[in-house]
Enzyme design. Structure first.
Site, short mmCIF file in Angstrom:
data_model
loop_
_atom_site.label_atom_id
_atom_site.label_comp_id
_atom_site.label_asym_id
_atom_site.label_seq_id
_atom_site.Cartn_x
_atom_site.Cartn_y
_atom_site.Cartn_z
N LYS A 209 0.84 -1.20 0.00
CA LYS A 209 0.00 0.00 0.00
C LYS A 209 0.87 1.25 0.00
O LYS A 209 0.70 2.15 -0.80
CB LYS A 209 -0.91 -0.04 1.24
CG LYS A 209 -1.88 1.10 1.36
CD LYS A 209 -2.83 0.83 2.52
CE LYS A 209 -3.56 2.10 2.91
NZ LYS A 209 -4.49 1.89 4.02
N GLU A 215 10.49 -4.62 4.73
CA GLU A 215 10.60 -6.03 4.30
C GLU A 215 10.29 -6.15 2.81
O GLU A 215 11.02 -6.78 2.04
CB GLU A 215 9.61 -6.91 5.07
CG GLU A 215 9.89 -7.04 6.56
CD GLU A 215 9.23 -5.96 7.40
OE1 GLU A 215 8.94 -4.85 6.86
OE2 GLU A 215 9.01 -6.21 8.59
N GLY A 270 -4.94 -2.30 5.37
CA GLY A 270 -4.16 -3.44 4.88
C GLY A 270 -4.84 -4.77 5.13
O GLY A 270 -4.98 -5.60 4.23
N ARG A 271 -5.29 -4.99 6.36
CA ARG A 271 -5.88 -6.30 6.69
C ARG A 271 -7.29 -6.45 6.16
O ARG A 271 -7.92 -7.49 6.36
CB ARG A 271 -5.82 -6.52 8.21
CG ARG A 271 -6.50 -5.44 9.03
CD ARG A 271 -6.09 -5.54 10.49
NE ARG A 271 -6.56 -4.42 11.29
CZ ARG A 271 -5.94 -3.24 11.42
NH1 ARG A 271 -4.82 -3.03 10.76
NH2 ARG A 271 -6.43 -2.30 12.18
N GLU A 356 -4.93 -7.40 15.14
CA GLU A 356 -4.42 -6.07 14.81
C GLU A 356 -5.58 -5.07 14.92
O GLU A 356 -5.37 -3.90 15.24
CB GLU A 356 -3.81 -6.05 13.41
CG GLU A 356 -2.90 -4.86 13.19
CD GLU A 356 -2.01 -5.01 11.97
OE1 GLU A 356 -0.77 -5.02 12.13
OE2 GLU A 356 -2.54 -5.12 10.86
N HIS A 388 -5.41 -34.04 17.32
CA HIS A 388 -4.32 -34.90 17.78
C HIS A 388 -3.20 -34.08 18.41
O HIS A 388 -2.11 -34.60 18.63
CB HIS A 388 -3.81 -35.74 16.62
CG HIS A 388 -4.87 -36.64 16.08
ND1 HIS A 388 -5.05 -37.94 16.48
CD2 HIS A 388 -5.89 -36.37 15.22
CE1 HIS A 388 -6.10 -38.45 15.86
NE2 HIS A 388 -6.63 -37.52 15.09
N LYS A 508 9.36 -0.86 14.65
CA LYS A 508 9.91 -0.48 13.34
C LYS A 508 10.92 0.65 13.50
O LYS A 508 11.99 0.63 12.91
CB LYS A 508 8.79 0.03 12.42
CG LYS A 508 7.91 -1.01 11.82
CD LYS A 508 7.10 -0.32 10.70
CE LYS A 508 5.80 -1.01 10.41
NZ LYS A 508 4.94 -0.23 9.53
C1 G6Q Z 1 -2.64 -4.00 8.07
C2 G6Q Z 1 -1.41 -3.31 8.39
C3 G6Q Z 1 -0.15 -3.99 7.92
C4 G6Q Z 1 0.24 -3.70 6.48
C5 G6Q Z 1 1.69 -4.12 6.27
C6 G6Q Z 1 2.13 -3.92 4.85
O1 G6Q Z 1 -3.73 -3.61 8.34
O2 G6Q Z 1 -1.50 -2.00 7.99
O3 G6Q Z 1 -0.16 -5.38 8.11
O4 G6Q Z 1 -0.62 -4.35 5.61
O5 G6Q Z 1 2.51 -3.43 7.15
O6 G6Q Z 1 2.04 -2.58 4.49
P1 G6Q Z 1 2.22 -2.12 3.01
O7 G6Q Z 1 1.12 -2.71 2.21
O8 G6Q Z 1 2.15 -0.62 3.03
O9 G6Q Z 1 3.55 -2.63 2.55
#
Ligand code: G6Q
Length: 546
Positions: A209, A215, A270-271, A356, A388, A508
């Site tokens: 996003k 990462e 994001g989620r 989250e 199990h 972070k």
């Molecule tokens: C979700 C969070 C988080 C996000 C990641 C990746 O709700 O905001 O999990 O999706 O940190 O972020 P980017 O899509 O910006 O790389």
């Protein structure tokens, strides 16, 4: 911001507190004995899902009080505010409109006076056309070979949804394409995902996003080097890299042609984004038509949530039941137990969605929450495997763990007796948890007296059973939306913001400070606590950096 009554001072909360004292010892055996139709009464249906919540420690009065609490907290008003596009994510000043991602073409949902639905469908149309070209082999790699591999690089919300959906809908996926998902900054993730792939046949989707996530950008740069090592020409990037992002400037700075960028918007968390362009890998796997069916399933549950009276509303009921155990029985966790191998990543996906979102400890007005718990811990594994391993604790441990069992009427891979065996285990587990086995029943089996306590099952352990006909794209959409809206329901009652995630920031920031301290050639001037300082020194020594 208008003063609102603190949750624990609400009349319905107080009534629930008193009611809990009256029914906490009531056993599900008694509840079922008192009402022979309980198993048919405490059920609800919507968007292709059947929810049996009869094996919960609730009476009609409990439900009446939980529903009153929802009304006192103005859940109705909050649902309407979300669907209307109000900026309910107040700490980020954003609307929360994942529901717009699956709205039909002719719907109108406004953000700052702008109808966002046409933009959503414009992106979906571009994704469909791109996916069609890749799937048909029309889109060629730089050397003229068709694409055979797709790697999604992303993390968190830009990874968990795509991975879960790919696994869940694998039955519908083309087997002509290999899909890999790289998320971890640990180089092993990238190395293992690519070791047997030919870059000349590989499409890389950089899903981020913000397009600034450490990462993802690290993996994306490594992917670039990996591709160029084979293709040896910068011009190849445009044929092998596409981006899913809201940040056009960064995409272009990275060297991806913005013609190959699929956008989304700041009102998609994001989620909550697996049904946005973040789902491009899903669409490449299952095809545009199936992707639209997935969206239709989401939308069906959205409509159910928006319009169904709360007493028959699946996400509302699930949210209220979760709150009942969390806040009154002191249950800290919820186990999610899908009896379908395709849903093996569903619990991991739900962990982010639920934890989250509702892992917050201040109310919307910034008051520290001191007298009630918020988001429970979600966890789980597919059945029957979990039986199990950890089910022992659910059956006979000292903790109360409400369970969500998820099952299907028909298997996508009908093999002999497998499916009946699988489903019999859902029903048997829910039955065993609820009713247990009394000491008398154990004795009748001829068990020696000293062994009886060990073999007794107390029962009275609550569970929901969610059933659907078959795991289709629609059903998956409805299932995800069910949990999304259950999370919101809980967040509204706890008066927290389920849509921000400030809790991930501090680590972070500190990592950015530590990176140069690990890498500098000369001994760094460490100003952390003594533990962090010692760990940094030890790591530097391991790497031969004094
Ligand atoms: C979700 C969070 C988080 C996000 C990641 C990746 O709700 O905001 O999990 O999706 O940190 O972020 P980017 O899509 O910006 O790389």
């Amino acid at each position: 911001m208008a003063e609102i009554t603190p949750l624990t001072q609400r009349a319905a909360w107080r009534a629930l507190t008193a009611h809990y004292e009256q029914i906490k010892a009531l056993h599900l055996r008694t509840l079922f004995a008192q009402d022979p139709r309980r198993g048919e009464r405490f059920v609800a249906e919507g968007a292709g899902l059947y929810l049996d919540y009869s094996k919960h420690r609730v009476t009609d009065e409990t439900l009446r009080l939980l529903l009153s609490l929802a009304h006192e907290c103005d859940l109705r008003g909050h649902i309407d505010a979300m669907f209307r596009g109000d900026k309910i994510n107040i700490t980020e000043g954003r609307a929360v409109l994942h529901v717009a991602l699956r709205a039909p073409r002719d719907a109108a949902i406004f953000v700052d006076g702008n109808n966002v639905v046409p933009e959503v469908h414009a992106v979906l149309d571009r994704m469909s056309s791109f996916a069609g070209r890749v799937r048909s082999g029309e889109w060629k790699g730089f050397t003229g070979r068709p694409i055979r591999n797709v790697i999604n690089i992303g993390i968190g919300g830009s990874d968990l949804g795509p991975v879960m959906a790919y696994e869940a809908l694998r039955h519908y996926a083309t087997r002509d394409l290999v899909f890999r998902f790289v998320s971890n900054v640990d180089g092993t993730d990238f190395a293992e995902a690519t070791h047997d792939l030919d870059a000349a046949e590989t499409l890389i989707i950089v899903s981020s996003k913000t397009f600034t996530t450490l990462e993802t950008m690290t993996n994306a740069r490594t992917a670039r080097e990996w591709a160029l090592a084979t293709l040896k020409d910068e011009a190849a990037i445009a044929r092998h890299f596409v981006a899913v992002s809201t940040n056009e400037a960064e995409v272009s700075r990275f060297g991806i042609d913005t013609a190959n960028m699929f956008g989304f918007w700041d009102w998609v968390g994001g989620r909550y984004s697996m049904d946005s362009a973040i789902g491009l890998s899903t669409m490449l796997a299952i095809g545009p038509e199936n992707f639209r069916l997935l969206l239709a399933g989401f939308h069906e549950m959205d409509e159910h949530y928006r319009t169904t009276p709360f007493e028959r509303n699946l996400p509302v009921l699930m949210g209220l039941l979760s709150l009942w155990y969390n806040n009154f029985f002191g249950a800290a966790t919820v186990a999610v137990l899908p009896y379908d191998q395709y849903l093996r990543r569903f619990p991991a996906y739900l962990q982010q969605l639920t934890m989250e979102s509702n892992g917050k400890s201040v109310t919307l007005d910034g008051t520290v929450i001191a007298d009630y718990q918020t988001g429970p811990i979600y966890w789980g594994e597919p059945g029957t495997n979990g039986q199990h391993s950890f089910y022992q604790l659910i059956h006979q441990g000292t903790r109360l763990i409400p369970c969500d069992f998820i099952g299907f009427g028909r298997s996508l891979n009908p093999l002999g007796q497998h499916h009946d065996l699988l489903v019999s285990n859902i029903f048997a587990q829910a039955e065993a948890l609820a009713f247990g086995k009394t000491a008398e029943e154990v004795e009748v089996d001829g068990v020696p007296a000293w062994l009886v306590p060990h073999r007794t099952f107390e029962g009275n352990r609550p569970s929901s059973v969610i059933l659907a006909e078959q795991l289709t794209p629609q059903v998956l959409g409805a299932l995800v939306a069910l949990y999304e809206h259950s999370v919101y329901t809980q967040g509204v009652l706890w008066n927290i913001n389920p849509f921000d995630q400030w809790g991930v920031e501090l680590g972070k920031v500190l990592a950015m400070r530590i990176i140069p301290e690990l890498e500098s050639a000369s001994p760094p001037d460490l100003k952390h606590d003594s533990s962090t300082n010692a760990l940094i020194r030890r790591y530097r020594a391991m790497r031969g950096r004094s």
